[in-house]
Scaffold this motif. Sequence first.
Motif, PDB file in Angstrom:
ATOM      1  N   PRO A  17      93.416 106.231   1.984  1.00  0.00           N
ATOM      2  CA  PRO A  17      94.396 105.168   2.234  1.00  0.00           C
ATOM      3  C   PRO A  17      94.924 105.265   3.675  1.00  0.00           C
ATOM      4  N   ILE A  18      95.779 104.344   4.034  1.00  0.00           N
ATOM      5  CA  ILE A  18      96.301 104.327   5.401  1.00  0.00           C
ATOM      6  C   ILE A  18      97.166 105.556   5.674  1.00  0.00           C
ATOM      7  N   HIS A  19      97.399 105.811   6.961  1.00  0.00           N
ATOM      8  CA  HIS A  19      98.147 106.983   7.392  1.00  0.00           C
ATOM      9  C   HIS A  19      99.561 106.999   6.797  1.00  0.00           C
ATOM     10  N   THR A  20      99.962 108.141   6.288  1.00  0.00           N
ATOM     11  CA  THR A  20     101.299 108.306   5.702  1.00  0.00           C
ATOM     12  C   THR A  20     102.385 108.029   6.733  1.00  0.00           C
ATOM     13  N   ALA A  21     102.179 108.467   7.970  1.00  0.00           N
ATOM     14  CA  ALA A  21     103.186 108.245   9.021  1.00  0.00           C
ATOM     15  C   ALA A  21     103.430 106.757   9.252  1.00  0.00           C
ATOM     16  N   PHE A  22     102.370 105.955   9.166  1.00  0.00           N
ATOM     17  CA  PHE A  22     102.525 104.509   9.322  1.00  0.00           C
ATOM     18  C   PHE A  22     103.376 103.939   8.191  1.00  0.00           C
ATOM     19  N   VAL A  23     103.062 104.322   6.963  1.00  0.00           N
ATOM     20  CA  VAL A  23     103.788 103.817   5.800  1.00  0.00           C
ATOM     21  C   VAL A  23     105.263 104.199   5.899  1.00  0.00           C
ATOM     22  N   GLU A  24     105.543 105.449   6.261  1.00  0.00           N
ATOM     23  CA  GLU A  24     106.930 105.899   6.395  1.00  0.00           C
ATOM     24  C   GLU A  24     107.664 105.126   7.480  1.00  0.00           C
ATOM     25  N   SER A  25     107.004 104.878   8.604  1.00  0.00           N
ATOM     26  CA  SER A  25     107.629 104.117   9.682  1.00  0.00           C
ATOM     27  C   SER A  25     107.939 102.688   9.236  1.00  0.00           C
ATOM     28  N   LEU A  31     109.265  99.481  11.410  1.00  0.00           N
ATOM     29  CA  LEU A  31     108.425  99.330  12.598  1.00  0.00           C
ATOM     30  C   LEU A  31     106.960  99.538  12.241  1.00  0.00           C
ATOM     31  N   ASP A  32     106.089  98.752  12.900  1.00  0.00           N
ATOM     32  CA  ASP A  32     104.655  98.879  12.659  1.00  0.00           C
ATOM     33  C   ASP A  32     103.992  99.701  13.768  1.00  0.00           C
ATOM     34  N   ASP A  33     102.654  99.711  13.811  1.00  0.00           N
ATOM     35  CA  ASP A  33     101.918 100.502  14.798  1.00  0.00           C
ATOM     36  C   ASP A  33     102.093 100.022  16.230  1.00  0.00           C
ATOM     37  N   LEU A  34     102.568  98.809  16.419  1.00  0.00           N
ATOM     38  CA  LEU A  34     102.836  98.290  17.760  1.00  0.00           C
ATOM     39  C   LEU A  34     104.326  98.346  18.093  1.00  0.00           C
ATOM     40  N   ALA A  35     105.105  99.076  17.283  1.00  0.00           N
ATOM     41  CA  ALA A  35     106.557  99.200  17.429  1.00  0.00           C
ATOM     42  C   ALA A  35     107.254  97.849  17.297  1.00  0.00           C
ATOM     43  N   GLN A  36     106.636  96.953  16.554  1.00  0.00           N
ATOM     44  CA  GLN A  36     107.222  95.645  16.258  1.00  0.00           C
ATOM     45  C   GLN A  36     107.926  95.727  14.909  1.00  0.00           C
ATOM     46  N   PRO A  37     108.929  94.879  14.697  1.00  0.00           N
ATOM     47  CA  PRO A  37     109.561  94.846  13.378  1.00  0.00           C
ATOM     48  C   PRO A  37     108.569  94.354  12.321  1.00  0.00           C
ATOM     49  N   VAL A  38     108.605  94.988  11.152  1.00  0.00           N
ATOM     50  CA  VAL A  38     107.772  94.523  10.042  1.00  0.00           C
ATOM     51  C   VAL A  38     108.425  93.291   9.426  1.00  0.00           C
ATOM     52  N   GLU A  39     107.639  92.507   8.694  1.00  0.00           N
ATOM     53  CA  GLU A  39     108.170  91.356   7.976  1.00  0.00           C
ATOM     54  C   GLU A  39     108.338  91.727   6.511  1.00  0.00           C
ATOM     55  N   HIS A  40     109.468  91.367   5.929  1.00  0.00           N
ATOM     56  CA  HIS A  40     109.745  91.602   4.513  1.00  0.00           C
ATOM     57  C   HIS A  40     109.363  90.358   3.725  1.00  0.00           C
ATOM     58  N   HIS A  41     108.628  90.556   2.625  1.00  0.00           N
ATOM     59  CA  HIS A  41     108.188  89.454   1.781  1.00  0.00           C
ATOM     60  C   HIS A  41     108.353  89.821   0.315  1.00  0.00           C
ATOM     61  N   VAL A  42     108.424  88.797  -0.504  1.00  0.00           N
ATOM     62  CA  VAL A  42     108.327  88.964  -1.952  1.00  0.00           C
ATOM     63  C   VAL A  42     106.939  88.456  -2.324  1.00  0.00           C
ATOM     64  N   ALA A  43     106.178  89.302  -2.990  1.00  0.00           N
ATOM     65  CA  ALA A  43     104.783  88.971  -3.295  1.00  0.00           C
ATOM     66  C   ALA A  43     104.678  87.764  -4.208  1.00  0.00           C
ATOM     67  N   SER A  44     103.747  86.890  -3.860  1.00  0.00           N
ATOM     68  CA  SER A  44     103.419  85.799  -4.773  1.00  0.00           C
ATOM     69  C   SER A  44     102.399  86.290  -5.797  1.00  0.00           C
ATOM     70  N   GLY A  45     101.775  87.418  -5.471  1.00  0.00           N
ATOM     71  CA  GLY A  45     100.786  88.038  -6.363  1.00  0.00           C
ATOM     72  C   GLY A  45      99.412  87.989  -5.742  1.00  0.00           C
ATOM     73  N   PRO A  48      96.782  92.304  -0.995  1.00  0.00           N
ATOM     74  CA  PRO A  48      96.197  93.642  -1.052  1.00  0.00           C
ATOM     75  C   PRO A  48      97.077  94.661  -0.323  1.00  0.00           C
ATOM     76  N   CYS A  49      97.658  95.565  -1.067  1.00  0.00           N
ATOM     77  CA  CYS A  49      98.571  96.563  -0.497  1.00  0.00           C
ATOM     78  C   CYS A  49      97.794  97.839  -0.194  1.00  0.00           C
ATOM     79  N   ARG A  50      97.661  98.143   1.093  1.00  0.00           N
ATOM     80  CA  ARG A  50      96.777  99.221   1.533  1.00  0.00           C
ATOM     81  C   ARG A  50      97.291 100.615   1.217  1.00  0.00           C
ATOM     82  N   ASP A  51      98.587 100.784   1.053  1.00  0.00           N
ATOM     83  CA  ASP A  51      99.103 102.119   0.767  1.00  0.00           C
ATOM     84  C   ASP A  51      98.863 102.541  -0.673  1.00  0.00           C
TER      85      ASP A  51
END
Length: 167
Positions: A17-25, A31-45, A48-51
């Motif tokens: 799976p993806i890097h644990t440090a990324f998920v924790e960040s 913050l994402d890998d580009l130090a940008q704010p992540v977007e919060h969403h409610v899943a429609s269903g 694909p959740c990579r973690d």
Amino acid sequence: MQTSHSQPTAVAYTIVPIHTAFVESAQQRDLDDLAQPVEHHVASGGEPCRDVLRRAVPGEHILLASYSPFALASPYKEFGPIFVMAHPDAQPQASPTSLAALALSGYLREQFVLRAYSSAERIVDGVVVTRAQAEDSLQAMLRRDDVQFVLVRFAGYGCYACRVERA
């Protein structure tokens, strides 16, 4: 005289799976890998959740963030959008033991892409496969001396799905 046509020995591998440090960040600092704010969403269903290597169910809180599966600086170091769970206590899928199992779980669709990379993180092969072709194609890639790892990508958008490494 009869000749024997034996099948090549299967290469043992791990789905990473993806890097644990990324998920924790993403989850703790927004913050994402580009130090940008992540977007919060409610899943429609179906996102694909990579973690957790599964599709989100309607109503789950998820994050959309930019991620790079590469460590080395090069023209191949790309960043792309991925979904992860917003909370670390999200129920993961049972750890897939094979690419076929991951495909059958519904995380991957009927077609997806396998891209093989060298130890220098340079692409050396790529193929669009169906679920039925995936294991044979993956095994052929992993038997190559110049292949260090394989990235699995979704066919439609080309987004990162997971990483496969020799065990």
